[in-house]
Design a protein around this motif. Structure first.
Motif, PDB file in Angstrom:
ATOM      1  N   CYS A   1      -7.644  -2.046   5.639  1.00  0.00           N
ATOM      2  CA  CYS A   1      -6.881  -3.214   6.327  1.00  0.00           C
ATOM      3  C   CYS A   1      -6.500  -3.596   7.422  1.00  0.00           C
ATOM      4  O   CYS A   1      -6.338  -3.093   8.460  1.00  0.00           O
ATOM      5  CB  CYS A   1      -5.318  -3.456   5.977  1.00  0.00           C
TER       6      CYS A   1
ATOM      7  N   ARG B   1      -2.271  -9.109   2.011  1.00  0.00           N
ATOM      8  CA  ARG B   1      -2.704  -7.426   2.191  1.00  0.00           C
ATOM      9  C   ARG B   1      -4.119  -6.700   1.796  1.00  0.00           C
ATOM     10  O   ARG B   1      -4.828  -6.183   2.167  1.00  0.00           O
ATOM     11  CB  ARG B   1      -1.830  -6.740   1.835  1.00  0.00           C
ATOM     12  N   THR B   2      -4.216  -7.625   0.828  1.00  0.00           N
ATOM     13  CA  THR B   2      -5.699  -7.135   0.344  1.00  0.00           C
ATOM     14  C   THR B   2      -6.663  -8.868  -0.094  1.00  0.00           C
ATOM     15  O   THR B   2      -7.765  -7.997  -0.630  1.00  0.00           O
ATOM     16  CB  THR B   2      -5.642  -6.749  -1.247  1.00  0.00           C
TER      17      THR B   2
ATOM     18  N   ALA C   1      -0.410   3.327   6.553  1.00  0.00           N
ATOM     19  CA  ALA C   1      -1.506   3.620   5.110  1.00  0.00           C
ATOM     20  C   ALA C   1      -1.892   2.045   5.121  1.00  0.00           C
ATOM     21  O   ALA C   1      -3.731   2.398   4.344  1.00  0.00           O
ATOM     22  CB  ALA C   1       0.195   3.161   3.523  1.00  0.00           C
ATOM     23  N   GLU C   2      -1.898   0.692   5.540  1.00  0.00           N
ATOM     24  CA  GLU C   2      -2.730  -0.142   5.693  1.00  0.00           C
ATOM     25  C   GLU C   2      -3.847   0.158   6.572  1.00  0.00           C
ATOM     26  O   GLU C   2      -4.929  -0.439   6.204  1.00  0.00           O
ATOM     27  CB  GLU C   2      -1.300  -1.622   6.128  1.00  0.00           C
TER      28      GLU C   2
ATOM     29  N   ARG D   1      -4.787   3.223   7.423  1.00  0.00           N
ATOM     30  CA  ARG D   1      -5.895   3.637   6.610  1.00  0.00           C
ATOM     31  C   ARG D   1      -7.247   3.529   5.081  1.00  0.00           C
ATOM     32  O   ARG D   1      -8.270   3.723   5.085  1.00  0.00           O
ATOM     33  CB  ARG D   1      -4.976   5.010   5.795  1.00  0.00           C
ATOM     34  N   SER D   2      -6.050   2.210   4.784  1.00  0.00           N
ATOM     35  CA  SER D   2      -6.610   1.477   3.447  1.00  0.00           C
ATOM     36  C   SER D   2      -8.177   0.765   4.349  1.00  0.00           C
ATOM     37  O   SER D   2      -8.213   0.218   3.243  1.00  0.00           O
ATOM     38  CB  SER D   2      -6.235   0.487   2.888  1.00  0.00           C
TER      39      SER D   2
ATOM     40  N   HIS E   1       0.989  -1.190   0.227  1.00  0.00           N
ATOM     41  CA  HIS E   1      -0.004   0.142   0.024  1.00  0.00           C
ATOM     42  C   HIS E   1       1.265   1.097   0.102  1.00  0.00           C
ATOM     43  O   HIS E   1       1.992   1.202   0.462  1.00  0.00           O
ATOM     44  CB  HIS E   1      -0.991   0.145   0.960  1.00  0.00           C
ATOM     45  N   LEU E   2       0.608   2.212  -0.795  1.00  0.00           N
ATOM     46  CA  LEU E   2       1.616   3.428  -0.676  1.00  0.00           C
ATOM     47  C   LEU E   2       0.681   4.326  -0.103  1.00  0.00           C
ATOM     48  O   LEU E   2      -0.850   4.660  -0.674  1.00  0.00           O
ATOM     49  CB  LEU E   2       1.899   3.948  -1.835  1.00  0.00           C
ATOM     50  N   VAL E   3       1.484   5.666   0.357  1.00  0.00           N
ATOM     51  CA  VAL E   3      -0.455   6.715   0.353  1.00  0.00           C
ATOM     52  C   VAL E   3       0.243   7.925  -0.411  1.00  0.00           C
ATOM     53  O   VAL E   3       1.280   8.114  -0.868  1.00  0.00           O
ATOM     54  CB  VAL E   3       1.069   7.677   2.445  1.00  0.00           C
TER      55      VAL E   3
ATOM     56  N   GLY F   1      -2.850  11.577   0.494  1.00  0.00           N
ATOM     57  CA  GLY F   1      -4.048  11.529   1.718  1.00  0.00           C
ATOM     58  C   GLY F   1      -4.566  10.397   1.371  1.00  0.00           C
ATOM     59  O   GLY F   1      -5.246   9.461   2.443  1.00  0.00           O
ATOM     60  N   GLN F   2      -4.281   9.055  -0.068  1.00  0.00           N
ATOM     61  CA  GLN F   2      -4.618   8.411  -0.299  1.00  0.00           C
ATOM     62  C   GLN F   2      -3.823   6.992   0.265  1.00  0.00           C
ATOM     63  O   GLN F   2      -3.343   7.484  -0.206  1.00  0.00           O
ATOM     64  CB  GLN F   2      -5.840   8.276  -1.472  1.00  0.00           C
ATOM     65  N   THR F   3      -4.698   6.173   0.193  1.00  0.00           N
ATOM     66  CA  THR F   3      -4.105   4.681   0.651  1.00  0.00           C
ATOM     67  C   THR F   3      -4.158   3.694  -0.745  1.00  0.00           C
ATOM     68  O   THR F   3      -6.002   3.436  -0.889  1.00  0.00           O
ATOM     69  CB  THR F   3      -4.111   3.987   1.307  1.00  0.00           C
TER      70      THR F   3
ATOM     71  N   ARG G   1       4.294   1.745   6.618  1.00  0.00           N
ATOM     72  CA  ARG G   1       3.755   0.631   5.686  1.00  0.00           C
ATOM     73  C   ARG G   1       1.531   0.711   6.863  1.00  0.00           C
ATOM     74  O   ARG G   1       1.076   0.520   5.883  1.00  0.00           O
ATOM     75  CB  ARG G   1       4.775   0.074   5.944  1.00  0.00           C
TER      76      ARG G   1
END
Lengths: 259, 605
Positions: free
Chosen positions: B396, A123-124, B390-391, B393-394, A69-71, A74-76, B387
């Protein structure tokens, strides 16, 4: 797409095609600069598949291959790694010098390299099934092996293995001529020099002159450098730091190629 | 006054006589390593060593100046022995340094193509020259320069008596056009040595003349049990062989040159008999030298009678016979003497050094490496934090527990065995006050003390041998044994033994190392020379056996490393231990300090 030139040693092209058709992963072993990467590039073009190459190093983790995941503003965002892209797009993923990578890499390789042919993205939360076009190719150099870094038998035994060695004289001469456009005499002499240096393997040198180094030397000579200068830069200094060994190598160059 | 004038005259006349150019002198010592790299590269045998040729008297014609000065009778003539290429210690024939240097490389090139197959020297040299030049045409120009310069130093034919002039003419022709001289006049006296050629060596002339039975295997009997037909021929050594006059043709024929040293292969009596039985036809040749050479051999190996005795109880080890390409099973016996010595303290003169090294090793060996992603540690793992953030916030599901970078003491899992050579040669003096054995003893003491600080498993042993049945392996400190007065006592009472059967000692040490459970295993070999023992175990045989034993080590996951304390041995070491597998300690006094530091370097995490 133009086919990158490749001079087969024996039936490796056919073998690779069969492995691809049967969805088998391939392991290529051999010393540096004998054409492992060139072969894979050639085969990818020949089979018309996208190629994802990764040069492995000792800091390479599973996340580097799979993705992270990248930032972004403000979005990942999830970013696929090369292995994941190869699986999604159905191409060849080539892991060069795979023994250099961290141990956790084997965890993602194993399910892709056997009958499952799946890639779990922890992770996804996805479980990707590899399409028939996908192929995993890894390479390593057995010469570098020390007792800490070797390929584990459980990893090895998932692959169809190909061994690459230094090309024989006639083939290496053809390779040099095609890669550099040099004349037959220079190619023959450079190959003779390469073979003379290869006699020193393990005794005076750790690694001996690869075809790639001979190609470099031929290119430098062709573009106008004196023979000895070109060979010193492309071959001798690349092979050893020991002044006494390089003095001996220099005499070899003068003996085989002249002043 | 008289002596003064005499000395002056002597110096002047010698200077006049010697066609020497000290300012252009090249010494073998400075070229030893480049020469051996070059020699192996042009196809020379990898096991061959370079040595200094001994000074020998030659009966060749001297110049009037030399006769006047009384010099020129002794010469270091380049020649090949069974396992060495002997070259002059220095070459200063020519006024140009490059020419003198070229001569060394020429002799190495010639030696790589020289086939001692019983031909007379003048023919064998021409053949080797022709083959070498055909194979490396780029050498032609340098060869021609060398010929021109060396001919200028030879006597002119017209100034010689007719018989000698004919010989000189032949030599000159053979140098200018190698391969052209097929008959050689019988010299009335030995000609002046040819500096571009390898000269015959009396000691080797004998075995070289013994032709192998396989050279005579023509014949076409196809019956089930072919009878041996014998046939007497002339000594093949006096025939001209098949020298080809055209260089273009010799280009085609170099593939035939297979360097097989048959004269060594039939060393064992029954082997020759078996070989003869398998031949369809046997050619006998008169060989006057064999009796003499056999007598000489017997003198050199007093225990030869017992060479094949059955070894009884004890630890038996195989030995590699390179000539047959197979092991001799159970050929060596290891004795394990345990000399109980008086416990002793560390000698006072070693204490400061030991303390310094202990501290140094403790520091180096416990060097730490940062490990990210640990549940505890000295610093926050920022990469991991970003990392996770970020996860998170997504969306995860990951734990928000931060990770740290820890730098723990790396757990070393290493066993080392130090194997020291205490053969009789260590009895020699290292400097005015110390013998080599004293230096080795000090080094062992300091090493055991210092390694204790690193916390690795260590065993120390010393070895010497007297024939294959008596390889003494002194256990000075075993794995798991505590270092203390008893160990020091054993080291201090160490005495020089006899010979160096390196292969057997390495095999036994490897067995002991392999029995330890450590992940990394290091075998340090401390030696002052090359493999050598009384019963055939010298030269090529000993080198090949040692190389084999080291190869076995690597296969078992043991890393061998050699610390050599003799520069003479330096040119076989790359062949045995590899380019990065050895070090030569130049100043013996530094050994005790050098060894532990080397160890730290080798085992650095």
């Amino acid at each position: 797409m133009t086919l990158p030139p490749y001079e087969p040693a024996s039936d490796e092209v056919e073998l690779f095609e069969h492995a691809w058709r049967n969805r088998l992963p391939v392991l290529i072993k051999g010393p540096t600069g004998v054409g492992k990467t060139r072969f894979v590039t050639h085969m990818a073009a020949r089979l018309d598949l996208p190629l994802f190459s990764v040069a492995c190093h000792d800091d390479l983790t599973a996340a580097d291959l799979v993705g992270r995941h990248l930032v972004q503003g403000g979005q990942t965002v999830w970013q696929d790694g090369p292995l994941t892209r190869a699986v999604r797009e159905g191409g060849i993923c080539y892991l060069d010098e795979v023994v250099e990578a961290r141990k956790d890499v084997t965890v993602v390789i194993h399910p892709l390299a056997d009958h499952r042919r799946t890639l779990p993205l922890e992770r996804t939360g996805e479980l990707l099934a590899a399409p028939p076009e996908f192929m995993l190719v890894v390479s390593y150099n057995p010469g570098y092996q020390n007792f800490l870094k070797g390929l584990k038998p459980s990893t090895r035994q998932r692959f169809v293995a190909l061994r690459f060695g230094f090309p024989d004289e006639a083939r290496e001469i053809r390779i040099l001529q095609r890669e550099t456009g040099c004349d037959a005499l220079l190619a023959r002499r450079l190959v003779a020099l390469g073979n003379a240096i290869r006699r020193l393997d393990g005794v005076d040198l750790e690694e001996v002159a690869s075809t790639r180094l001979l190609v470099y030397a031929a290119l430098l000579i062709r573009s106008g450098l004196p023979v000895l200068t070109a060979c010193r830069a492309a071959l001798i200094e690349a092979l050893s730091d020991d002044a006494e060994v390089t003095a001996g190598l220099e005499e070899l160059v003068r003996t085989v190629l002249g002043e | 006054m008289e002596t003064w004038a005499g000395a002056l005259w002597d110096r002047w006349v010698r200077h006049l006589a010697e066609a020497h150019h000290p300012q252009a002198e090249i010494r073998l010592e400075s070229l030893r390593r480049p020469l051996s790299v070059f020699f192996r590269g042009v196809g020379g045998e990898a096991g061959r060593r370079f040595a200094v040729a001994e000074r020998r008297i030659h009966e060749g014609r001297r110049t009037w100046r030399e006769r006047l000065a009384g010099t020129g009778r002794l010469a270091e003539l380049p020649h090949l022995t069974a396992d060495e290429l002997r070259l002059p210690a220095a070459i200063a024939h020519f006024s140009k340094r490059t020419l003198n240097r070229d001569l060394y490389f020429w002799l190495a090139l010639l030696a790589a193509h020289f086939v001692p197959n019983g031909e007379p020297w003048w023919l064998a040299n021409q053949r080797a020259t022709a083959v070498a030049l055909a194979r490396y045409p780029a050498w032609q120009e340098r060869y021609d320069r060398l010929v021109a310069a060396s001919l200028a130093l030879r006597p002119l034919p017209h100034q010689l008596p007719p018989a000698e002039a004919a010989v000189e003419d032949a030599i000159r022709a053979a140098l200018r056009a190698p391969g052209s001289v097929r008959t050689f006049p019988v010299p009335p006296r030995p000609p002046r040595p040819v500096m571009l050629w390898l000269m015959p060596h009396e000691a080797d002339a004998a075995p070289a003349r013994r032709r192998s039975p396989s050279t005579a295997k023509e014949g076409s009997s196809s019956s089930a049990t072919p009878p041996i037909q014998t046939e007497a021929t002339e000594d093949p050594g006096s025939q001209h062989g098949m020298l080809l006059a055209f260089r273009a043709e010799s280009l085609l024929c170099w593939a035939e040159y297979v360097r097989v040293d048959r004269s060594l292969e039939d060393a064992e009596g029954d082997e020759a008999g078996r070989a003869a039985a398998q031949l369809e036809r046997l050619t006998l040749a008169e060989d006057s030298a064999s009796v003499a050479s056999r007598v000489r051999m017997d003198l050199e190996r007093p225990s030869a009678a017992g060479a094949d005795e059955r070894l009884g109880e004890g630890i038996l080890l195989p030995e590699w016979d390179y000539r047959r390409g197979q092991y001799r099973p159970d050929h060596c016996r290891i004795d394990l003497p345990r000399d109980e010595a008086m416990p002793a303290p560390l000698p006072g003169h070693l204490r400061p050094l030991t303390q310094r090294l202990r501290a140094e090793l403790e520091r180096i060996c416990s060097e730490r490496r940062p490990q990210p992603g640990q549940p505890e540690g000295d610093a926050l793992d920022l990469d991991d934090w970003v990392r996770r953030h970020a996860e998170l916030r997504s969306g995860c599901p990951v734990s928000a527990q931060p990770r740290y970078i820890d730098t723990p003491r790396t757990a070393r899992d290493l066993s080392c065995l130090l194997l020291a050579d205490v053969s009789l040669s260590t009895d020699a003096h290292a400097d005015d006050a110390h013998r080599v054995i004293d230096v080795i003893r000090d080094a062992l003491l300091v090493f055991t003390e210092a390694i204790e600080a690193a916390g690795d498993a260590l065993a120390v042993a010393a070895f010497s041998s007297l024939g294959h049945a008596h390889v003494r392996y002194h256990r000075l400190k075993d794995f798991g044994e505590r270092n203390g007065p008893a160990v020091r006592g054993r080291i201090l009472t160490l005495r020089p033994g006899d010979y160096t059967r390196l292969g057997a000692a390495i095999r036994h040490a490897a067995d002991r190392l392999a029995a330890t459970a450590s992940r990394q295993k290091l075998l340090l070999v401390l030696t002052d020379g090359k493999p050598h023992d009384i019963d055939h175990y010298d030269g090529r045989y000993g080198i090949e056996d040692t190389r084999r034993a080291l190869f076995e080590c690597r296969r078992r996951g043991i890393r061998p490393f050699c610390v050599a304390i003799d520069r003479e041995a330096a040119d076989v070491l790359p062949y045995l231990f590899g380019h990065n597998g050895h070090v030569v300690v130049q100043r013996l006094g530094e050994l005790a300090a050098r060894l532990p530091r080397l160890y730290a370097e080798l085992t650095r995490p």
